[in-house]
Design a protein around this motif. Structure first.
Motif, PDB file in Angstrom:
ATOM      1  N   ILE A 141       0.843  -1.197   0.000  1.00 48.89           N
ATOM      2  CA  ILE A 141       0.000   0.000   0.000  1.00 48.89           C
ATOM      3  C   ILE A 141       0.876   1.245   0.000  1.00 48.89           C
ATOM      4  CG2 ILE A 141      -1.751   1.292   1.280  1.00 48.89           C
ATOM      5  CD1 ILE A 141      -2.756  -1.381   2.388  1.00 48.89           C
ATOM      6  N   HIS A 142       0.564   2.157  -0.903  1.00 45.65           N
ATOM      7  CA  HIS A 142       1.365   3.363  -1.105  1.00 45.65           C
ATOM      8  C   HIS A 142       0.787   4.523  -0.300  1.00 45.65           C
ATOM      9  CE1 HIS A 142       3.069   6.871  -3.110  1.00 45.65           C
ATOM     10  NE2 HIS A 142       3.909   6.083  -3.784  1.00 45.65           N
ATOM     11  N   ASN A 143       1.660   5.231   0.423  1.00 45.92           N
ATOM     12  CA  ASN A 143       1.242   6.446   1.137  1.00 45.92           C
ATOM     13  C   ASN A 143       1.462   7.678   0.259  1.00 45.92           C
ATOM     14  OD1 ASN A 143       4.164   5.726   1.813  1.00 45.92           O
ATOM     15  ND2 ASN A 143       4.116   7.857   2.501  1.00 45.92           N
ATOM     16  N   HIS A 144       0.546   8.646   0.346  1.00 41.90           N
ATOM     17  CA  HIS A 144       0.600   9.798  -0.553  1.00 41.90           C
ATOM     18  C   HIS A 144       0.602  11.152   0.161  1.00 41.90           C
ATOM     19  CE1 HIS A 144      -0.348   7.274  -4.228  1.00 41.90           C
ATOM     20  NE2 HIS A 144       0.520   8.150  -4.693  1.00 41.90           N
ATOM     21  N   GLY A 145       0.934  11.180   1.434  1.00 39.15           N
ATOM     22  CA  GLY A 145       1.105  12.461   2.101  1.00 39.15           C
ATOM     23  C   GLY A 145      -0.176  13.075   2.631  1.00 39.15           C
ATOM     24  N   PRO A 176      -1.948   8.622   4.472  1.00 37.10           N
ATOM     25  CA  PRO A 176      -1.018   9.745   4.354  1.00 37.10           C
ATOM     26  C   PRO A 176       0.425   9.393   4.704  1.00 37.10           C
ATOM     27  CG  PRO A 176      -2.341   9.960   6.334  1.00 37.10           C
ATOM     28  CD  PRO A 176      -2.923   8.812   5.563  1.00 37.10           C
ATOM     29  N   ASN A 177       0.623   8.397   5.576  1.00 40.98           N
ATOM     30  CA  ASN A 177       1.972   8.085   6.042  1.00 40.98           C
ATOM     31  C   ASN A 177       2.063   6.612   6.434  1.00 40.98           C
ATOM     32  OD1 ASN A 177       1.206   7.814   8.976  1.00 40.98           O
ATOM     33  ND2 ASN A 177       0.664   9.975   8.691  1.00 40.98           N
ATOM     34  N   ALA A 178       3.270   6.192   6.744  1.00 42.26           N
ATOM     35  CA  ALA A 178       3.502   4.785   7.059  1.00 42.26           C
ATOM     36  C   ALA A 178       2.779   4.346   8.325  1.00 42.26           C
ATOM     37  CB  ALA A 178       5.000   4.538   7.208  1.00 42.26           C
ATOM     38  N   THR A 179       2.691   5.228   9.310  1.00 41.80           N
ATOM     39  CA  THR A 179       2.054   4.871  10.575  1.00 41.80           C
ATOM     40  C   THR A 179       0.576   4.554  10.385  1.00 41.80           C
ATOM     41  OG1 THR A 179       3.631   6.218  11.817  1.00 41.80           O
ATOM     42  CG2 THR A 179       1.549   5.684  12.914  1.00 41.80           C
TER      43      THR A 179
END
Length: 283
Positions: A156-160, A167-170
């Motif tokens: 899964i890609h995070n996009h900010g 939005p983020n890895a967490t």
């Protein structure tokens, strides 16, 4: 290696050591890594296909060859989802002739279960073992079943900060921690930084579920931060490389260069040279 290449590598090393002394020379301990750690030179540099969104496959291959990179995450504008077996075979042959391997597909936006079905069928036909994608949160239980059925990993890609889902890895980890361990993340360090999270710390924290990594730098750690050449931004790239080696990262570092996208070659070459200078310096 030619004298020209040696000179270029030496120049990059000196540039890194001179301009980033506070980062690279901290404690002067870069070459004193424990023997149990992977070497930075073992890391696999790749390209995210999105870097070349304005170019056809032949043009893309020529640019990748110019910087001597051997891996590509396949985007569907280069190999459409509806490609036939013959078209897929021709695609792979064209990459193989250029000494490039397509190691994954995506990112693929999968807002429905039907879209996930299509993505997994596509990955199976293409012959890769990983999909980079963006599924709906409500479909994560369905995704769990798909990775079990196909034995294909899903990153899964995070996009900010603009991304309301991941939005983020967490945030990604909070959703997948209890799912099949073949569901992980494509960790975009630039978007993670724009959302106020430290990429180096998150690599250490989530190492077991980072399957792919989008390598880039950004102008500032805020929502309006922009992609810049790898050595010019606020992310501690030497720290990223060191942590990936320390955690024995086995995936790819897919460079995603999103600046000057209609004429990216100069920035790509600078960024690849900077990365290789870091690897040479770290040993």
């Amino acid at each position: 290696m030619s004298q020209t290449k040696n000179n270029r590598r030496d120049f990059v090393k000196k540039s890194i050591l001179g301009t980033m002394g506070g980062v690279v020379l901290a404690g002067s301990n870069l070459k004193a890594a424990p023997a149990t750690l992977a070497k930075p030179s073992d890391l696999k540099l790749a390209f995210a296909g999105y870097t070349f969104k304005n170019f056809d496959l032949d043009e893309t291959i020529k640019m990748i060859q110019k910087v001597d990179v051997n891996y590509l995450c396949i985007k569907d504008f280069h190999l459409p989802l509806e490609s036939t077996d013959a078209e897929i075979a021709a695609f792979h042959q064209k990459l193989a002739d250029a000494n490039i391997k397509g190691y994954a597909v995506g990112p693929i936006y999968s807002k429905t279960q039907e879209a996930l079905d299509i993505a997994f069928d596509y990955a199976k036909k293409v012959g890769v073992d990983m999909i980079v994608g963006i599924p709906s949160i409500e479909d994560l239980p369905y995704l769990d079943g798909k990775v079990k059925e196909y034995n294909i990993r899903f990153a899964i890609h995070n996009h900010g900060p603009e991304d309301k889902l991941y939005p983020n890895a967490t945030v990604i980890m909070s959703h997948i921690k209890d799912l099949d361990d073949r569901i992980g993340m494509c960790f975009d360090i630039g978007h993670n930084m724009r959302d106020g999270h430290d990429p180096v710390a998150d690599i250490k924290k989530y190492k077991s579920r980072i399957f792919d990594l989008h390598l880039k730098n950004v102008s500032k750690a805020e929502a309006d931060g922009k992609t810049v050449e790898l050595g010019r931004g606020v992310i501690d790239i030497p720290g990223v490389v060191k942590m990936l080696a320390k955690t024995n990262y086995e995936g790819h570092l897919a460079m995603e260069y999103e600046k000057d996208m209609k004429a990216p070659m100069a920035g790509i070459a600078e960024s690849v040279g900077y990365y290789r200078g870091i690897v040479d310096t770290l040993g």
